[in-house]
Motif scaffolding. Structure first.
Motif, PDB file in Angstrom:
ATOM      1  N   ALA A   1       8.012  -2.531  -3.940  1.00 22.36           N
ATOM      2  CA  ALA A   1       7.739  -3.542  -4.367  1.00 22.36           C
ATOM      3  C   ALA A   1       8.773  -4.545  -4.953  1.00 22.36           C
ATOM      4  CB  ALA A   1       6.802  -3.238  -5.777  1.00 22.36           C
ATOM      5  N   ALA A   2      10.043  -3.982  -5.349  1.00 21.84           N
ATOM      6  CA  ALA A   2      10.956  -4.939  -5.676  1.00 21.84           C
ATOM      7  C   ALA A   2      11.529  -5.730  -4.474  1.00 21.84           C
ATOM      8  CB  ALA A   2      12.053  -4.125  -6.260  1.00 21.84           C
ATOM      9  N   ILE A   3      11.608  -4.960  -3.410  1.00 19.82           N
ATOM     10  CA  ILE A   3      11.923  -5.905  -2.040  1.00 19.82           C
ATOM     11  C   ILE A   3      10.883  -6.880  -1.612  1.00 19.82           C
ATOM     12  CG2 ILE A   3      12.400  -5.535   0.446  1.00 19.82           C
ATOM     13  CD1 ILE A   3      13.422  -2.823  -0.395  1.00 19.82           C
ATOM     14  N   THR A   4       9.794  -6.717  -1.706  1.00 17.92           N
ATOM     15  CA  THR A   4       8.565  -7.292  -1.294  1.00 17.92           C
ATOM     16  C   THR A   4       8.490  -8.707  -2.260  1.00 17.92           C
ATOM     17  OG1 THR A   4       7.343  -5.629  -0.457  1.00 17.92           O
ATOM     18  CG2 THR A   4       6.120  -7.647  -0.690  1.00 17.92           C
ATOM     19  N   GLU A   5       8.623  -8.250  -3.555  1.00 15.84           N
ATOM     20  CA  GLU A   5       8.409  -9.335  -4.583  1.00 15.84           C
ATOM     21  C   GLU A   5       9.948 -10.163  -5.087  1.00 15.84           C
ATOM     22  OE1 GLU A   5       6.424  -7.281  -7.895  1.00 15.84           O
ATOM     23  OE2 GLU A   5       4.871  -6.495  -6.346  1.00 15.84           O
ATOM     24  N   ARG A   6      10.831  -9.641  -4.399  1.00 13.72           N
ATOM     25  CA  ARG A   6      12.182 -10.230  -4.644  1.00 13.72           C
ATOM     26  C   ARG A   6      12.667 -10.322  -6.161  1.00 13.72           C
ATOM     27  NH1 ARG A   6      13.892 -12.986  -0.238  1.00 13.72           N
ATOM     28  NH2 ARG A   6      12.576 -12.893   1.560  1.00 13.72           N
ATOM     29  N   ARG A   7      12.601  -9.151  -6.413  1.00  8.34           N
ATOM     30  CA  ARG A   7      12.904  -8.704  -7.987  1.00  8.34           C
ATOM     31  C   ARG A   7      13.698  -7.663  -8.068  1.00  8.34           C
ATOM     32  NH1 ARG A   7       9.808  -4.738  -9.596  1.00  8.34           N
ATOM     33  NH2 ARG A   7       7.837  -4.438  -8.721  1.00  8.34           N
ATOM     34  N   GLU A   8      14.229  -7.472  -9.423  1.00  5.32           N
ATOM     35  CA  GLU A   8      14.780  -6.348  -9.636  1.00  5.32           C
ATOM     36  C   GLU A   8      13.932  -5.098  -9.970  1.00  5.32           C
ATOM     37  OE1 GLU A   8      18.275  -5.635 -10.723  1.00  5.32           O
ATOM     38  OE2 GLU A   8      18.686  -7.547  -9.696  1.00  5.32           O
ATOM     39  N   PRO A   9      14.276  -3.903  -9.510  1.00 14.60           N
ATOM     40  CA  PRO A   9      13.261  -2.803  -9.721  1.00 14.60           C
ATOM     41  C   PRO A   9      13.462  -2.297 -11.124  1.00 14.60           C
ATOM     42  CG  PRO A   9      15.432  -2.194  -8.779  1.00 14.60           C
ATOM     43  CD  PRO A   9      15.470  -3.566  -8.767  1.00 14.60           C
TER      44      PRO A   9
END
Lengths: 356, 356, 356, 356
Positions: D306-314
């Motif tokens: 999800a962090a990769i897909t949503e371009r955010r910090e995990p």
């Protein structure tokens, strides 16, 4: 058998199938070539991506495959007999989930068919492959517990209320198969008494109590329950020398052996109108033996492979499944008779148990 | 009554008597004037040095004392009825240890005699005076558990094999008196089924299983055992809304109330040849209520005093003792009939339970 | 001594006094003649009705009684020294509740005074009189555990926040006295490290952690806490051969001895910049030994009587109390120094421990 | 990213790698394309037969593959930094096993490198993905526990004595990452105190105790031990309103929330030379909330995707790993200083924690 290790397919990718699939995949003794399910998507989901295991949706096509030595049947009980007979007809070895069949008559057909075909018929009595069950069988055989005076087995849980079987047929096969495995000579009561209740009105017993005599004059009691909010899986085996408790939900201390009990110390005496014996009490130590933690299903699939390779009966063979089934049938009869004892049909004349 | 607080004597300084003596001595509601036992040395040992409590060795002399309002009878069950009748004849109030008498017939005599004498007859159903039992009765009455679907009560221990009674008569009165106390309307099954075993050959059942129907269509099961190396005192009460577990040996969490269970969600449907209902599962929180830790016997002797002072029936009166006794008699009958259900004699017509 | 058994009075009828009173009354080794408390009503309430035990409200009058051989002091710690000195001056033997005194200096005065008076000074380290502590001392002495590698003692509870002492002085004396009793040679660390917390702002530490080195190179750790919602009383003693766990709140299995551990199997080797040793793991059985269930206080008052009669030091003598006190003083010093190790004053030169 | 779901490779098929492999294979969010290990046979054994997952023995070749979006690094800690830097250089996202690196300096390099490359850096703080940890974080955030007064975390086991790290570096990252996750604002103590012991002479601490202040004035204590014969994984979080206990080895009741505690009820008063406060005690109910049973690693790999897909910090990003590492470094410093408090380096100026 043509390959280095036997090739197997799992039939049924529902509740229990995925556990078999995982263990066949991880086993050095097996090559899992296919999973068969009417629901192709479910089968694909279970085997996952990046796999070379085939998916089949037809049992006939599956059994026709020449690259297949054995099948593991994890479908509803009512389908076991016909699937197994077809598999033997196709020359395959067969592993069947519990219960072996819907009736003792079907089970006898399966056993007979396997013998005629010269193929292995194995029942997945999973608990018999735990280190705990093996320890118990060995310790009873060595005489460490003395005579088995009583057994109290509890298997309760907030379980899935089954649409087609009652709580006895769902849960008691575990208890019965364990007792059949650990008691010398297997579990062969002449009769059983069963009471049950269906307080929710689901149409079948959700709570059940089963009692049967043991050769010692004591009794084995089984308590099964689908409605319990807590989970208990416990077997108490009371012996004349020691008493053993198997608490399967306590991985840090699954087995406890107590040197505590009651001993007869005097001759029979008259007490009022009765005869009584003087007793004394042993209050000794408890020992919790170290057990390995091997997964039972891994040991089970290894035994299935070994039985095939060594051309012998598996340690949980068709006759073990038949003995359990005969007790279940008597259980249903006693339940219908409001707890009056019902006789257990004896198949031992034709079906001699042969240990590996 | 002549003094500020009633004056009591304990008859029987054996197994249970010392507990009564300790609680009467510590109670602000009682003045313990004497302990009566055939064995004077035993009685002296129990009351200890530096005491002004009298020791009596004759029940007749004891009952003739004018400075005595009540007696507590802690002698073997077979002596209860005659001692109680003598005490009522002498104008004393009576507390009796369980079981109330050796037979339901004797118990009826005692109840009748107490009424004619205008004296209190109380049975020491100790567990009914625990904070746990009181909580359970209140929570069932408030509807928090819904309908009681099943009860599973286990009371096992390496117990003293009794010379004159079997394990049912020794241990099951605890379970039965608890159920009689907490179930709305008391415990009034029409019949009971009992199976037992005597694997040591002691001359009486050392292991016993007792099952009886509940008004909901469910069942109550009692498991009593003198041969268990471990001690369990647990009552499970499964309700349609919640399920409660009382583990009396866990002082840090005696009661747990689970919001987990099975709910019927659909109309009846045909499943094969049966009718079945769709179900769903609740998997909610568990709550362990805070309970006080008052000693049950302290509350029991306080209730005995209150019943006398307030001229009313105690919360565990003779009819409660009679109901338990009637079930025990039916238990013996079922046991003798190899588990076939035996009817429980109904004394409710003549004996109306009157709660305080 | 003039009577058949020594005559004793209990000073202080508050928190712990009633337990002493009950045990002196029940003991065949003692005659309890008086209870002394400034609050006469409280003293009367504790001894109950129908008693011939006297109530005293003046210590001076009590100590002047000629019909008194010994006193048991159950008052606040700050009064222990002066009461004990007065008692020795009056020729009485003395039992003191823990801690022995408010300071090691006071404790030395008490020990010296007892010796000069030729009277017994005993400290009530209650846990040392449990069957569990005695078993542990014996099993360590017999070498069954091997070298003691570490100790981890936890004593947490929702306890009474004391007005005059912190959690170390309130609870750790139990742990320290146990270790002093079971470890060969007693507990004599050179220094201790203590950290604590007072998150509620009560004015004293309510949570505390205490660490001290053991002769083996390992350490003993004590975790005490007044704020815990659950109660734990557990001592783990890790040995080179076996590890023992004492769970005092589990009456069915207080002690468990595990044949599990880590063994060094190879010579020292360089690992990066360090020296390391190859290890192997033992995964053997666990044994829970059968222990008696005698009440510790009963054994304690019996030992007090025996020491007087046999004119010897009791098994928990003044020097044991002094060793515990010295560690508590060092604990306070370390706590004030934010956990920096604080030295434990050594009194062993003048105070040689003499076991009975 | 070119595919429907991101493609990942696991580097390291040793102790923890197989768990990652199993979860990536079962995840609908990932496509596992390769396993990389210097030991090709070990890698093949882990992925099993009938698989289309590739085996790589060179990290360089692996990172050069264009059909790869991310790598999961399950190799020894000393290799984490260089592997992660290479992966970022190759444009891959990175998941790292704990601890993040061998030093805080390396960790800062990794965090900086990930930011420059615009790639996700995630640390596998597995316990943060359990339903229990999530429940605890939510309940603290909602104020149900009040202020956190103390934490007591125990993680003991007969563990593998590691060749290259001590027990703090091996086990405490679990406790520290949990606390960092559940405490509002994360775990940012100014200093820590650590004592340890190596009673076997293995060359590194096998037993360790770690204490650090909490903002409330209370403290967090961590007890880690490789030599314990029993396994405990327990976190106690004492709050001003309620206290929570997480017992991770009790699947039937992992979390218990007690409404029990001590409340300040009066103003400050002088007690001797100290200031004290009057207190009262709450003895309320305990609630064990229903929790799901999702496997933590399944949730962890889903969050990585999800962090990769949503371009955010995990939710467990590099700065969380860095905070844990900073405390471990201070732990080693305190241990070397015999328990004297050692300051924790603050990286928060440059490294702002950004929650998803």
């Amino acid at each position: 058998m043509t390959g280095v290790v036997p090739r197997v397919a799992v039939v049924g990718a529902g509740y229990w199938g995925p556990n078999l699939i995982r263990n066949f995949l991880a086993s050095p003794d097996w090559d899992l070539v296919a999973v068969c399910d009417l629901d192709e998507a479910r089968a694909r989901r279970v085997i996952g991506n990046r796999t070379a295991v085939d998916v089949e949706t037809s049992v006939d096509r599956l059994l026709a495959r020449p690259d297949l030595d054995a099948v593991a049947i994890a479908t509803p009980a009512r389908t076991h007999a016909s699937l197994a007979l077809s598999a033997f007809a196709a020359g395959k070895h067969v592993l069947v989930e519990k219960p072996l069949a819907e009736s003792a008559a079907d089970a006898e057909l399966m056993i007979d068919s396997a013998r005629r075909a010269g193929r292995v018929l194995m029942i997945d009595h999973t608990y018999c492959f735990t280190p705990a069950a093996r320890y118990i069988r060995d310790t009873i055989e060595a005489g460490d517990l003395g005579d088995v005076l009583y057994v109290d087995s509890t298997r309760i849980n907030l379980g899935l209320v089954q649409p087609d079987v009652d709580v006895f047929w769902d849960l008691a096969p575990h208890d019965l198969s364990i007792l059949d495995f650990v008691l010398p000579g297997g579990l062969r009561p002449a009769a059983v008494s069963a009471v049950g209740a269906d307080p929710l009105g689901t149409g079948r017993a959700c709570i059940g109590y089963l009692t049967m005599p043991l050769p010692s004059g004591g009794s084995a009691h089984v308590n099964v329950n689908w409605l319990s909010p807590t989970k208990i899986r416990q077997v108490v085996i009371g012996g004349s020398r020691r008493t053993l408790i198997w608490d399967d939900l306590n991985p840090q201390q699954r087995i406890s052996v107590y040197d505590r009990g009651v001993d007869l110390t005097g001759p029979a005496a008259d007490v009022g109108e009765r005869t009584a014996r003087a007793v004394s009490y042993r209050m000794g130590d408890m020992v919790a033996p170290a057990l390995g933690e091997r997964e039972a299903l891994a040991a089970m699939v290894a035994e299935f492979a070994a039985a095939i390779t060594e051309r012998r009966e598996p340690s949980t063979d068709g006759t073990a499944g038949l003995r359990v089934l005969s007790i279940l049938e008597a259980t249903s009869a006693s339940l219908a008779a409001a707890g009056a004892p019902a006789p257990v049909q004896d198949h031992s004349a034709s079906m001699i148990k042969e240990y590996a």
